[in-house]
Design an enzyme around this catalytic site. Structure first.
Site, PDB file in Angstrom:
ATOM      1  N   CYS A   1       6.963   6.063  -6.863  1.00 45.06           N
ATOM      2  CA  CYS A   1       6.557   5.126  -5.822  1.00 45.06           C
ATOM      3  C   CYS A   1       6.963   5.653  -4.442  1.00 45.06           C
ATOM      4  CB  CYS A   1       7.118   3.735  -6.114  1.00 45.06           C
ATOM      5  SG  CYS A   1       6.277   2.416  -5.181  1.00 45.06           S
TER       6      CYS A   1
ATOM      7  N   HIS B   1       5.919   2.544 -11.941  1.00 46.12           N
ATOM      8  CA  HIS B   1       7.364   2.671 -12.155  1.00 46.12           C
ATOM      9  C   HIS B   1       7.727   2.852 -13.637  1.00 46.12           C
ATOM     10  CE1 HIS B   1       9.029   1.573  -8.131  1.00 46.12           C
ATOM     11  NE2 HIS B   1       7.798   1.095  -7.982  1.00 46.12           N
TER      12      HIS B   1
ATOM     13  N   GLU C   1      10.495   3.823 -14.796  1.00 49.61           N
ATOM     14  CA  GLU C   1      11.885   3.423 -15.026  1.00 49.61           C
ATOM     15  C   GLU C   1      12.020   1.931 -15.317  1.00 49.61           C
ATOM     16  OE1 GLU C   1      11.495   2.581 -10.619  1.00 49.61           O
ATOM     17  OE2 GLU C   1      10.487   3.717 -12.197  1.00 49.61           O
TER      18      GLU C   1
END
Length: 234
Positions: A86, A200, A202
């Protein structure tokens, strides 16, 4: 054990999440501070999401000039793997490690939702754990996620297999969410070691807290690649 540096800038939001993903993949997260040029002998670096320096000037523009990023650029050009997520993707583009730019989303709205991606390249340092054409579900949250580049750059990325992920999916809340050219959600460098994507991964490491654990494949892939080199030099 493989060491992954995770950078914190003023305005970074997702450094803790990125560090947790590294731990889930069996590696060691190492905090890196934006004003410190010392990379602490890490083997790879994750540039996480957020709003570095408040996104003043342009998203990622100031972070690209930070002391820690100058060191990352030097090490990356010498072969160290780097992942930008991002805002981290924006930073890598601003730093010249990846081509193109990220502009305001089509419609000028902040988007926050789970997003389907298709894996287009499974040979980069960050994608070997995926099957070709696999579709993964990860969260996305951005206002400036529209990937753009001139036609020559886009053709080069396509021709060299450097598009890592594309936006896919049916229905009004899927498909290309932000107007990125050619539905591109993530790309890599010519050698596959430097990668960036807007969604994302993660946030998708455990079905208990995310939509899937599909995002772990990126970190596992890098751990696999580094195991072949780090162990031989330590």
């Amino acid at each position: 054990m493989t060491r992954f540096g995770v950078i914190t800038f003023p305005g970074t939001l997702d450094d803790i999440d990125a560090a947790r993903a590294v731990e889930y993949a069996g590696a060691t997260p190492v905090p890196l501070w934006h004003a410190d040029a010392d990379l602490k002998d890490v083997d790879a670096v994750v540039v996480p999401g957020g709003f570095s320096y408040g996104d003043y000037l342009r998203a990622g523009a100031i972070a690209a000039q930070a002391p820690v990023l100058r060191s990352v650029v030097d090490r990356a050009r010498a072969g160290m793997p780097v992942l930008g997520i991002c805002n981290g993707f924006q930073v890598l583009c601003e730093a010249g490690l990846l081509p193109g730019a990220l502009l305001r989303n089509a419609g000028l709205r902040f988007l926050c939702r789970d997003q389907w991606l298709r894996v287009e390249n499974t040979t980069s340092t960050w994608t070997t754990r995926y099957e070709p054409g696999a579709e993964i579900l990860v969260p996305m949250k951005n206002a400036e996620g529209r990937f753009v580049a001139d036609e020559a750059v886009l053709d080069e990325l396509e021709g060299e297999g450097r598009v890592l992920f594309r936006y896919v999916g049916d229905g009004p809340t899927q498909g290309n969410p932000n107007g990125s050219l050619r539905d591109i959600a993530g790309i890599c460098s010519a050698d596959g070691r430097i990668a960036g994507l807007m969604p994302h991964p993660e946030h998708a490491i455990d079905p208990l807290t995310g939509p899937t654990d599909d995002g772990l494949g990126l970190v596992y892939s890098a751990v696999d690649a580094l195991a072949q080199t780090v162990g031989a030099t330590r």
